[in-house]
Design a protein around this motif. Structure first.
Motif, PDB file in Angstrom:
ATOM      1  N   SER A  92     -23.445  21.479 -14.558  1.00 26.35           N
ATOM      2  CA  SER A  92     -23.279  22.011 -16.255  1.00 26.35           C
ATOM      3  C   SER A  92     -21.782  21.380 -16.971  1.00 26.35           C
ATOM      4  N   VAL A  93     -21.121  21.070 -16.046  1.00 29.16           N
ATOM      5  CA  VAL A  93     -19.975  20.569 -16.624  1.00 29.16           C
ATOM      6  C   VAL A  93     -19.837  18.996 -16.538  1.00 29.16           C
ATOM      7  N   ASP A  94     -20.631  18.540 -15.556  1.00 27.56           N
ATOM      8  CA  ASP A  94     -20.594  16.891 -15.749  1.00 27.56           C
ATOM      9  C   ASP A  94     -21.854  16.161 -17.051  1.00 27.56           C
ATOM     10  N   ARG A  95     -22.638  17.334 -17.090  1.00 32.70           N
ATOM     11  CA  ARG A  95     -23.074  16.647 -18.224  1.00 32.70           C
ATOM     12  C   ARG A  95     -23.180  16.994 -18.808  1.00 32.70           C
ATOM     13  N   ALA A  96     -22.109  18.485 -19.825  1.00 30.45           N
ATOM     14  CA  ALA A  96     -21.262  18.519 -21.083  1.00 30.45           C
ATOM     15  C   ALA A  96     -20.672  17.637 -21.294  1.00 30.45           C
ATOM     16  N   PHE A  97     -19.405  16.861 -19.903  1.00 32.15           N
ATOM     17  CA  PHE A  97     -19.024  15.797 -20.569  1.00 32.15           C
ATOM     18  C   PHE A  97     -18.780  14.239 -20.725  1.00 32.15           C
ATOM     19  N   ALA A  98     -20.610  14.499 -20.482  1.00 30.63           N
ATOM     20  CA  ALA A  98     -21.286  13.227 -19.957  1.00 30.63           C
ATOM     21  C   ALA A  98     -22.076  12.507 -21.406  1.00 30.63           C
ATOM     22  N   ALA A  99     -22.289  14.040 -22.382  1.00 33.11           N
ATOM     23  CA  ALA A  99     -22.966  13.934 -23.570  1.00 33.11           C
ATOM     24  C   ALA A  99     -21.902  13.748 -24.237  1.00 33.11           C
ATOM     25  N   GLY A 100     -20.217  14.205 -23.923  1.00 32.65           N
ATOM     26  CA  GLY A 100     -18.830  13.661 -25.353  1.00 32.65           C
ATOM     27  C   GLY A 100     -18.655  14.537 -25.145  1.00 32.65           C
ATOM     28  N   ALA A 101     -18.725  16.007 -24.531  1.00 31.33           N
ATOM     29  CA  ALA A 101     -18.427  16.788 -25.429  1.00 31.33           C
ATOM     30  C   ALA A 101     -16.406  17.129 -24.736  1.00 31.33           C
ATOM     31  N   THR A 102     -16.027  17.183 -25.674  1.00 28.55           N
ATOM     32  CA  THR A 102     -14.722  17.192 -25.477  1.00 28.55           C
ATOM     33  C   THR A 102     -13.836  18.550 -24.289  1.00 28.55           C
ATOM     34  N   ASP A 103     -14.549  20.094 -24.395  1.00 32.11           N
ATOM     35  CA  ASP A 103     -14.379  20.458 -23.759  1.00 32.11           C
ATOM     36  C   ASP A 103     -15.171  21.693 -22.991  1.00 32.11           C
ATOM     37  N   PHE A 104     -15.225  22.535 -22.707  1.00 34.66           N
ATOM     38  CA  PHE A 104     -16.597  23.561 -22.297  1.00 34.66           C
ATOM     39  C   PHE A 104     -15.904  25.468 -22.281  1.00 34.66           C
ATOM     40  N   ILE A 105     -16.099  25.913 -22.189  1.00 36.70           N
ATOM     41  CA  ILE A 105     -16.119  27.025 -22.377  1.00 36.70           C
ATOM     42  C   ILE A 105     -17.690  28.798 -21.853  1.00 36.70           C
ATOM     43  N   THR A 106     -17.365  29.366 -20.914  1.00 37.11           N
ATOM     44  CA  THR A 106     -18.207  30.062 -20.383  1.00 37.11           C
ATOM     45  C   THR A 106     -18.819  31.198 -21.138  1.00 37.11           C
ATOM     46  N   LYS A 107     -19.934  31.110 -20.873  1.00 36.77           N
ATOM     47  CA  LYS A 107     -20.220  33.015 -21.216  1.00 36.77           C
ATOM     48  C   LYS A 107     -20.479  34.188 -20.358  1.00 36.77           C
ATOM     49  N   PRO A 108     -19.968  35.180 -20.547  1.00 36.23           N
ATOM     50  CA  PRO A 108     -19.889  35.657 -21.373  1.00 36.23           C
ATOM     51  C   PRO A 108     -18.288  35.344 -22.123  1.00 36.23           C
TER      52      PRO A 108
END
Ligand code: C2E
Ligand code: CA
Ligand code: CA
Length: 693
Positions: A92-108
């Motif tokens: 998921s992290v790889d996919r997020a950066f690949a999509a151009g996201a700057t950062d990520f945060i997890t749920k909850p």
């Protein structure tokens, strides 16, 4: 108030969405919410949020895809997208950066972490935008910007720099700023500039630089020193603008403010400024400078009675004529109203100014054709001379003005010097000379006739034509005053010809009146006689008038006759053959060679007045006169005694067999009309001339 950031919250779960929005709003952010990816992309385009919080798993379009789509939008470059993923898996992290996201945060969601992440992301956004803005400024400002290192080696330049200097950034970066040096400033200029920069961190001023083309140009520059953490200078920034255009407009401004709109001449202001500069120069070179103030006579009347349009037209025409007399390096200005100022450099003698002033009066004399009207306008001129009449422009102009008012008092259409001394003597001469030039055109000459009387019969047998100048202001001017001047200037030629023509015409007119034919004697000047075509001139004038040449006597002095003897001989012979009579004037005052006189075809000898005057008292003079008469008779010449004023003198001449007498005793030179009366009386009385007391 700082701008409020807008955060776009994207989640398909309504509760999570709401909670995130509430939380962000409580932290001072504005929010917008979207339910799925598709809506998120639309919303992004409409709202331009500063940050996107994007749930990864959503129906219709998931977060990864939506992120990709948003990042493709042009305005998204500086907008971070933070993915909210359920799982903290690598995929998921790889996919997020690949999509151009700057950062990520997890749920909850951990709220404190969310708050900090958002805060830092937005701070970065802000910083980047500022940078972008300053870059935009750097790139797009019309001011040239140069950033150098501490050694003034160029680090970067903006496009305006390239435009102004002609150097592309590639050509400038890495080189020392001295590449722009114009050479217009001395070392101390740069020393001062660097001192100021190092001391106060700033320098501002006008500085000349050199473009790549080699052209020098002025710029307004502001230099700043940038200091690092330990206060050492790390960079210099120069911001400058090209002043070339500004200078140009400054020039036109000076042109407008220093110019008279009507005549396009410099105005009073410009005249003062430029004269002041001029005087400084003249002082150094020890030159004399003249200032001439001119005020039109009767302009007010013209302006008020005929209208301002006509007045303006007149001023323009006056200016045009004045332009034609501006001396070399001189300056003409309209001082205001109908006053003009003329600056004349390099005045050798005050007479130069008098000549110029007279020239100005002469060119203004001809009528002005304005709006189908003929206007005559004169001018009054005042002259001031540097340094005598003033060391500075104010004094000089004031004194020239004073002189100009004096000229007005003198009856207008004349010029006056500020120094009274200069107005008399030599100036009088100059004035006279100026007006002499136009005297002929203006018909100011007149011939007077003095009787020549036969000593035996007392009959009026001849007349000597003597020229008179009817000066408009001075009245009759005697030939002793203007003949030498006319000879110097060459005016004697047209003048003498005029006298010859008038005398011939007059003699013919008298005989046409039925009066007995009478001889007219005309005086010749040396210059006239030496003219190559002198003979032709006499021939033509005699023919034109129709005078029988035997009634024309030409008087020339001994010195004229003795000039070039061969030439004289030839000319006199021709004249004699034509039938003219020749008289030697003022005989006894020159040093004639008698043997030559003998050779010349002469008819008359005129004994000079100076011998006649004393012949009754001075035995030596008496002897001389007797000898002259004897000599003349031996050469078969007629003798005329000039300047006989008294009866004893007349008796002396009778006793010594002089032939004719000319003098006040029988009559002063008189106007043609009076002389004609005398002739008529003689005709009726059948002889004797009336004596004048
Ligand atoms: P000039 O040819 O010797 O003329 C005679 C002058 O003596 C005249 O002076 C005349 O007025 C003056 N005169 C005549 N009788 C008497 C007298 O009894 N007593 C005294 N004291 N004076 C007497 P004016 O008219 O002033 O002329 C002066 C000179 O100017 C002439 O001397 C002549 O040389 C020259 N001049 C006059 N008219 C002309 C001209 O048309 N052409 C040229 N080239 N010279 C002229
Ligand atoms: Ca004469
Ligand atoms: Ca004479």
């Amino acid at each position: 108030m700082p701008t409020q950031f807008l955060i776009l919250v994207v989640d398909d779960d309504a509760v999570t969405r709401l909670m995130i929005c509430r939380f962000l709003e409580r932290n001072g952010y504005a929010t917008k919410a979207a339910e799925h990816g598709r809506e998120a992309v639309e919303m992004f385009q409409k709202q331009s949020p500063d940050l996107v919080l994007m749930d990864a798993k959503m129906p219709l379009m998931d977060g990864f895809l939506a992120c990709e789509e948003i990042k493709r939008l042009p305005r998204s470059k500086h907008t971070p997208v933070m993915m909210i993923t359920g799982l903290e898996d690598d995929d998921s992290v790889d996919r997020a950066f690949a999509a151009g996201a700057t950062d990520f945060i997890t749920k909850p969601i951990h709220w404190a972490i969310l708050r900090n992440r958002v805060k830092y992301l937005l701070r970065a956004v802000e910083a980047e935008r500022k940078l972008h803005l300053s870059d935009r400024v750097f790139q797009s400002t019309s001011e040239g910007i140069v950033v150098t290192d501490a050694k003034a080696v160029i680090q970067s330049v903006n496009p305006a720099f390239s435009q102004i200097t002609g150097y592309h950034s590639d050509e400038a970066v890495g080189r020392h700023t001295r590449m722009l040096k114009s050479g217009n400033h001395d070392l101390s200029f740069y020393e001062k500039m660097w001192d100021a920069l190092i001391q106060s961190g700033k320098w501002q001023g006008e500085i000349w630089n050199r473009r790549k083309s080699g052209e020098l140009y002025p710029q307004w520059a502001s230099f700043s020193a940038i200091r690092g953490p330990s206060d050492e200078i790390t960079n210099y920034v120069a911001v400058f603008s090209d002043l070339t255009a500004a200078k140009e407009s400054e020039k036109t401004l000076v042109h407008i403010t220093g110019h008279d709109g009507l005549t396009d001449l410099p105005n009073r202001l410009a005249f003062f400024e430029r004269t002041q500069k001029f005087l400084a120069d003249a002082r150094r070179r020890q030159e004399r400078v003249g200032v001439l103030m001119l005020d039109l006579d009767r302009f007010k009347v013209v302006n008020e009675t005929m209208g301002h349009n006509l007045g303006d037209g007149l001023l323009v025409e006056v200016a045009k004529r004045l332009i034609s007399v501006i001396p070399d390096r001189g300056l003409l200005a309209r001082m205001g109203g109908d006053e003009f100022g003329l600056l004349c450099p390099c005045v050798q003698e005050p007479e130069d100014m008098a000549l110029l002033a007279q020239k100005v009066l002469n060119i203004l004399e001809a009528p002005f054709d304005i709006q189908d009207m003929e206007l005559f306008i004169g001018a009054s001129i005042g002259i001031g001379l540097f340094p005598m009449d003033g060391m500075d422009v104010n004094t000089l102009v004031r004194n020239a003005d004073t002189a100009m008012y004096h000229a007005k008092e003198q009856g207008r259409n004349n010029f006056q010097f500020y120094r009274d001394k200069l107005n008399t003597s030599s100036m009088a001469r100059m004035i006279l000379e100026g007006s002499l030039r136009s005297a002929l055109d203006r018909n100011e000459f007149e011939l007077f006739y003095q009787p020549q009387v036969d000593i035996q019969s007392g009959a009026l047998v001849g007349a000597e034509a003597l020229i008179r100048w009817n000066h408009p202001e001075r009245g009759m001017v005697s030939p002793g005053e203007f003949i030498p001047m006319a000879e110097e200037t060459g005016l004697i030629l047209p003048m003498g010809r005029w006298a010859l023509r008038s005398a011939c015409q007059r003699a013919v007119a008298w005989s046409n009146e039925g009066l007995p034919p009478i001889r007219v004697a005309v005086n010749l000047s040396g210059l006239q006689f030496r003219q190559p075509d002198f003979i032709e001139i006499v021939e033509r004038e005699v023919q034109r008038s129709g005078l029988d040449p035997q009634y024309l006597e030409l008087e020339l002095t001994e010195s004229i006759a003795m000039g070039d003897v061969e030439e004289t001989f030839d000319k006199l012979k021709t004249l004699s053959e034509m039938g003219c009579q020749i008289a030697i004037d003022d005989f006894g005052t020159g040093f004639s060679s008698l043997s030559y006189l003998k050779r010349f075809p002469i008819d008359t000898l005129k004994i000079d007045r100076s011998f006649v005057r004393n012949c009754t008292e001075d035995s030596e003079d008496a002897a001389i006169v007797k000898t002259f008469i004897g000599l003349a008779h031996s050469l078969k010449l007629r003798v005329i005694a000039e300047g006989v004023e008294t009866e004893p003198q007349r008796l002396f001449m009778v006793q010594n067999s002089c032939d004719e007498i000319q003098g006040y005793l029988y009559g002063r030179p008189m106007p043609a009309g009076e002389f004609q009366k005398m002739l008529t009386e003689q005709l009726h009385n059948g002889g004797g001339v009336h004596l004048t007391p």
